[in-house]
Each structure stands twice: as C-alpha cells, then as structure tokens.
Design a protein around this motif. Structure first.
Motif, PDB file in Angstrom:
ATOM      1  N   HIS A  99       0.812  -1.221   0.000  1.00 16.46           N
ATOM      2  CA  HIS A  99       0.000   0.000   0.000  1.00 16.46           C
ATOM      3  C   HIS A  99       0.847   1.273   0.000  1.00 16.46           C
ATOM      4  CE1 HIS A  99      -3.617  -2.353   0.750  1.00 16.46           C
ATOM      5  NE2 HIS A  99      -3.032  -2.909   1.787  1.00 16.46           N
ATOM      6  N   GLY A 100       2.166   1.155  -0.035  1.00 13.83           N
ATOM      7  CA  GLY A 100       3.019   2.319   0.118  1.00 13.83           C
ATOM      8  C   GLY A 100       3.408   2.963  -1.203  1.00 13.83           C
ATOM      9  N   PHE A 101       4.054   4.114  -1.098  1.00 15.49           N
ATOM     10  CA  PHE A 101       4.569   4.803  -2.287  1.00 15.49           C
ATOM     11  C   PHE A 101       5.641   5.801  -1.890  1.00 15.49           C
ATOM     12  CE2 PHE A 101       0.736   7.422  -1.190  1.00 15.49           C
ATOM     13  CZ  PHE A 101       1.358   8.633  -0.949  1.00 15.49           C
ATOM     14  N   VAL A 102       6.384   6.264  -2.898  1.00 13.44           N
ATOM     15  CA  VAL A 102       7.313   7.381  -2.785  1.00 13.44           C
ATOM     16  C   VAL A 102       7.007   8.313  -3.942  1.00 13.44           C
ATOM     17  CG1 VAL A 102       9.716   8.124  -2.970  1.00 13.44           C
ATOM     18  CG2 VAL A 102       9.157   6.061  -1.686  1.00 13.44           C
ATOM     19  N   ARG A 103       6.924   9.615  -3.686  1.00 11.51           N
ATOM     20  CA  ARG A 103       6.762  10.562  -4.795  1.00 11.51           C
ATOM     21  C   ARG A 103       7.530  11.847  -4.503  1.00 11.51           C
ATOM     22  NH1 ARG A 103       1.689  14.009  -4.997  1.00 11.51           N
ATOM     23  NH2 ARG A 103       0.979  14.246  -2.850  1.00 11.51           N
ATOM     24  N   VAL A 104       8.038  12.453  -5.552  1.00 11.63           N
ATOM     25  CA  VAL A 104       8.817  13.690  -5.434  1.00 11.63           C
ATOM     26  C   VAL A 104       7.853  14.867  -5.378  1.00 11.63           C
ATOM     27  CG1 VAL A 104      10.576  15.151  -6.470  1.00 11.63           C
ATOM     28  CG2 VAL A 104      10.707  12.653  -6.735  1.00 11.63           C
ATOM     29  N   ILE A 105       8.002  15.704  -4.365  1.00 11.81           N
ATOM     30  CA  ILE A 105       7.186  16.909  -4.220  1.00 11.81           C
ATOM     31  C   ILE A 105       7.937  18.132  -4.736  1.00 11.81           C
ATOM     32  CG2 ILE A 105       5.991  18.412  -2.573  1.00 11.81           C
ATOM     33  CD1 ILE A 105       4.681  15.688  -3.020  1.00 11.81           C
ATOM     34  N   ASP A 106       9.243  18.194  -4.474  1.00  9.98           N
ATOM     35  CA  ASP A 106      10.041  19.334  -4.914  1.00  9.98           C
ATOM     36  C   ASP A 106      11.513  18.941  -4.878  1.00  9.98           C
ATOM     37  OD1 ASP A 106      10.606  21.853  -5.825  1.00  9.98           O
ATOM     38  OD2 ASP A 106      10.020  22.913  -3.996  1.00  9.98           O
ATOM     39  N   TYR A 107      12.340  19.728  -5.551  1.00  9.07           N
ATOM     40  CA  TYR A 107      13.776  19.489  -5.529  1.00  9.07           C
ATOM     41  C   TYR A 107      14.492  20.809  -5.796  1.00  9.07           C
ATOM     42  CZ  TYR A 107      13.885  19.768 -10.653  1.00  9.07           C
ATOM     43  OH  TYR A 107      13.783  20.202 -11.944  1.00  9.07           O
ATOM     44  N   MET A 108      15.769  20.849  -5.422  1.00  9.80           N
ATOM     45  CA  MET A 108      16.597  22.033  -5.677  1.00  9.80           C
ATOM     46  C   MET A 108      17.979  21.564  -6.078  1.00  9.80           C
ATOM     47  SD  MET A 108      17.729  25.150  -3.110  1.00  9.80           S
ATOM     48  CE  MET A 108      18.936  24.164  -2.213  1.00  9.80           C
ATOM     49  N   GLY A 109      18.505  22.147  -7.151  1.00 10.52           N
ATOM     50  CA  GLY A 109      19.872  21.860  -7.557  1.00 10.52           C
ATOM     51  C   GLY A 109      19.990  20.712  -8.542  1.00 10.52           C
ATOM     52  N   ASP A 110      21.198  20.554  -9.077  1.00 12.92           N
ATOM     53  CA  ASP A 110      21.510  19.514 -10.037  1.00 12.92           C
ATOM     54  C   ASP A 110      23.009  19.237  -9.968  1.00 12.92           C
ATOM     55  OD1 ASP A 110      22.574  21.783 -11.175  1.00 12.92           O
ATOM     56  OD2 ASP A 110      21.353  21.732 -12.993  1.00 12.92           O
ATOM     57  N   ASP A 111      23.532  18.446 -10.899  1.00 10.64           N
ATOM     58  CA  ASP A 111      24.973  18.165 -10.900  1.00 10.64           C
ATOM     59  C   ASP A 111      25.800  19.450 -10.977  1.00 10.64           C
ATOM     60  OD1 ASP A 111      25.086  15.354 -10.668  1.00 10.64           O
ATOM     61  OD2 ASP A 111      24.662  15.082 -12.794  1.00 10.64           O
ATOM     62  N   ALA A 151      14.309   2.472  -0.379  1.00 12.75           N
ATOM     63  CA  ALA A 151      15.599   3.041  -0.793  1.00 12.75           C
ATOM     64  C   ALA A 151      15.853   2.782  -2.274  1.00 12.75           C
ATOM     65  CB  ALA A 151      16.717   2.449   0.057  1.00 12.75           C
ATOM     66  N   ASP A 152      15.489   1.601  -2.750  1.00 12.26           N
ATOM     67  CA  ASP A 152      15.677   1.289  -4.171  1.00 12.26           C
ATOM     68  C   ASP A 152      14.839   2.211  -5.056  1.00 12.26           C
ATOM     69  OD1 ASP A 152      17.428  -0.756  -3.571  1.00 12.26           O
ATOM     70  OD2 ASP A 152      15.928  -2.349  -3.719  1.00 12.26           O
ATOM     71  N   ALA A 153      13.595   2.474  -4.638  1.00 13.23           N
ATOM     72  CA  ALA A 153      12.722   3.368  -5.412  1.00 13.23           C
ATOM     73  C   ALA A 153      13.286   4.784  -5.436  1.00 13.23           C
ATOM     74  CB  ALA A 153      11.313   3.356  -4.814  1.00 13.23           C
ATOM     75  N   ILE A 154      13.801   5.250  -4.305  1.00 10.23           N
ATOM     76  CA  ILE A 154      14.383   6.590  -4.236  1.00 10.23           C
ATOM     77  C   ILE A 154      15.652   6.662  -5.087  1.00 10.23           C
ATOM     78  CG2 ILE A 154      15.474   8.265  -2.688  1.00 10.23           C
ATOM     79  CD1 ILE A 154      13.574   7.240  -0.483  1.00 10.23           C
ATOM     80  N   ALA A 155      16.455   5.595  -5.055  1.00 10.14           N
ATOM     81  CA  ALA A 155      17.705   5.577  -5.817  1.00 10.14           C
ATOM     82  C   ALA A 155      17.444   5.774  -7.310  1.00 10.14           C
ATOM     83  CB  ALA A 155      18.448   4.266  -5.573  1.00 10.14           C
ATOM     84  N   LYS A 156      16.383   5.181  -7.827  1.00 14.53           N
ATOM     85  CA  LYS A 156      16.050   5.339  -9.247  1.00 14.53           C
ATOM     86  C   LYS A 156      15.725   6.794  -9.577  1.00 14.53           C
ATOM     87  CE  LYS A 156      14.338   0.604  -9.720  1.00 14.53           C
ATOM     88  NZ  LYS A 156      13.136  -0.246  -9.926  1.00 14.53           N
ATOM     89  N   VAL A 157      15.054   7.475  -8.645  1.00 16.53           N
ATOM     90  CA  VAL A 157      14.747   8.890  -8.843  1.00 16.53           C
ATOM     91  C   VAL A 157      16.020   9.724  -8.813  1.00 16.53           C
ATOM     92  CG1 VAL A 157      13.585  10.889  -7.822  1.00 16.53           C
ATOM     93  CG2 VAL A 157      12.411   8.675  -7.901  1.00 16.53           C
ATOM     94  N   VAL A 158      16.887   9.444  -7.848  1.00 14.86           N
ATOM     95  CA  VAL A 158      18.133  10.204  -7.708  1.00 14.86           C
ATOM     96  C   VAL A 158      19.018  10.031  -8.937  1.00 14.86           C
ATOM     97  CG1 VAL A 158      20.223  10.502  -6.320  1.00 14.86           C
ATOM     98  CG2 VAL A 158      18.039  10.085  -5.187  1.00 14.86           C
ATOM     99  N   ALA A 159      19.032   8.834  -9.513  1.00 14.12           N
ATOM    100  CA  ALA A 159      19.833   8.586 -10.714  1.00 14.12           C
ATOM    101  C   ALA A 159      19.378   9.450 -11.883  1.00 14.12           C
ATOM    102  CB  ALA A 159      19.750   7.111 -11.096  1.00 14.12           C
TER     103      ALA A 159
END
Length: 301
Positions: free
Chosen positions: A42-54, A236-244
C-alpha cells in the motif's frame, strides 16, 4: 490503494499546470514530480520538490557563478573527485522533498536518519486508514541463526499460512477496536491521541521527508544495501532510481565509490599488500578477529 482520490486529483492538477521558472531544472526528475512510485502493498514514494543539479554541486565546490566549467566531462571528473575524497558540503547544495507512505515499523527505522526535515501524518487529529503491511509469502522468513538482526530460511506450507492468518486477523481486530473506541455513536468516544496506541506497527503512516543529497546518499548507502531489511530497502531502491535521474553524475560516482566500492582497515590493507607479495595470509596471522576476517574475505572475494 496508494493514493486517495483527493491526492490523485491534486497530482493531476499539479501536472496539468506547469510553471515557467528561471531556476535550474532537470528533465530527468521533472518526469517524476508528484507521481507515486508504488512500494510494498500500500506504500509509495513521490517527489514533491527538488533544488539543484549536478552543476550546483560543481558550482558550490568552485564557489563560482553560472554553470561552472563548460565541459560536462570536467564537471563529472570534479564530482568523482569530491566523492572519492569524501568532500560532503558541495553535495549538500542539492535538496529533495519526498512524500512517503510507509508502515510505522519502517518509519521507526527510517527516522533514525536524523539529518532530514520530517512532518508526519498526525493520528492525534486524523483517523488512520485501515491499511496494513502484510508480507508476501516469499518474504516470510525465520530468524537467522548467524545474525541476530537478520532473516534466515523461508517459512513454508502450514507455518507460513498460519503466520499470515495471525497477521491479518490481529491487524483487523486492532483496527476494529480502534474504530469502536473513537466512535461517538452513543458514547463520548476515546480521544484519537489515546486510541492510536492500540494500532499495530504494520499500519501505514505518511510523511513529507526533505533531505540534502549528502545525507540522502548516506541513507541510500545503508538502506539500499543488500543487508538492509527488505521492507526499508525497497523504499531506498525506489528513491535511488529517482536520484539517478536527478543527478546522474553524482549518482554514478556514489554507485562507484560507495555502493560498489569497499573500505579497508589498516590491517586489511596490510593483508592485501602481503598477499600481493605472495604471502599466504590466514585469519590467525592477519591480526583480525573472526568477524573482521570473514568480512575481509567477502570484500576481496
């Protein structure tokens, strides 16, 4: 279901009304904005906002204006240098805010990463949904006989079925009592802040979690590791895909030096040097404990 109708409507509205901006944006993570990535049952991870890049990482390292060097290769080389030499502050210039829905017992592990800003759904004011994490049969394991905080062999047959029946029955019974206690039908009803104490640790909660990239990498290094508990590792795996997709150069360096690399102690490095000279090194001659030697063997193969 992962998102309530109101939350889904909010997501649709936000994605249908893009805004122009002068700040740095990253197409890779823009595609993730607001969209839920399902995790567990029943869970999820979603991006609400971000700042910055490489480029923000390189800019901070050079304390310059604009995009830094003109060469992407030079920026990537600098990022790898920063990662290799454990320079942390340039990575702190990037931040991300996530909306996470997760079981309470996972949240209690997660909250130990104290270098983030957290705002959790309050069961003092609101009523939690009847949603519980029930492991899939292929994630029901016995206690490990070699690791006090790990899992062993898979439970099978009647034992697995009995455990699942207990988890489902106890979860629903606790929630039935929760509803009965807070009900104001013919009674005053117990305060929600008290009634919540009877809810099980596998009920789902939600929070907003904001963290800088340096501390996010620390979280991923521990929680995306193969030895981490499965229920937090899948987040953590789901977040890692977003960070990549967000900071590909930084994530590539992180994968290489942190996730794929290894750190040796002075004794371990000495043993490697002795081995390269042809010496037969054993645990007894290494100066390491049995546990250290076992981990050392795992590193060098």
């Amino acid at each position: 279901m992962p998102l309530s109708p109101d939350q889904q409507a909010e997501v649709d509205a936000l994605r249908d009304t893009p805004q122009s901006t002068l700040r740095a944006t990253v197409p890779g993570i823009e595609q993730h904005l607001y969209k839920p990535h399902d995790v567990l049952d029943h869970g999820f991870v979603r991006v609400i906002d971000y700042m910055g890049d490489d480029s923000a990482i390189c800019q901070a390292a050079r304390v310059s204006y604009g995009k830094g060097t003109k060469s992407v290769q030079n920026d990537e080389g600098l990022i790898r240098y920063l990662m290799r030499h454990w320079h942390s502050t340039p990575f702190e210039m990037c931040e991300i805010k996530l909306h996470v829905k997760l079981p309470v017992f996972v949240a209690r592990q997660w909250i130990r990463h104290r270098t983030a800003n957290v705002n959790e759904y309050s069961a003092r004011y609101s009523i939690l949904d009847r949603e519980f994490y029930i492991p899939a049969p292929d994630h029901l394991n016995a206690q490990s006989v070699v690791n006090n905080q790990g899992r062993g062999a898979l439970l099978e047959g009647e034992e697995a079925a009995r455990v699942l029946d207990i988890l489902k029955a106890d979860s629903n019974r606790a929630y039935d009592h929760y509803e009965q206690m807070i009900s104001d039908d013919g009674q005053s009803g117990l305060a929600r802040e008290l009634a919540r104490m009877n809810l099980p640790a596998n009920i789902y909660t939600q929070w907003y979690w904001k963290v800088d990239l340096h501390n996010l990498f620390h979280f991923l290094r521990l929680r995306a590791d193969a030895h981490a508990q499965y229920e937090i590792r899948v987040y953590a795996d789901a977040i890692a895909k977003v960070v990549a997709d967000w900071v590909p150069a930084a994530y590539g360096a992180f994968e290489d030096y942190r996730m794929g690399g290894a750190q040796l102690s002075a004794k371990g490095l000495d043993c490697v040097r002795r081995m390269l000279k042809g010496e037969q090194v054993t645990q007894e001659t290494s100066g390491m404990s049995k546990g250290e030697w076992r981990e050392f063997e795992g590193v060098i193969g």
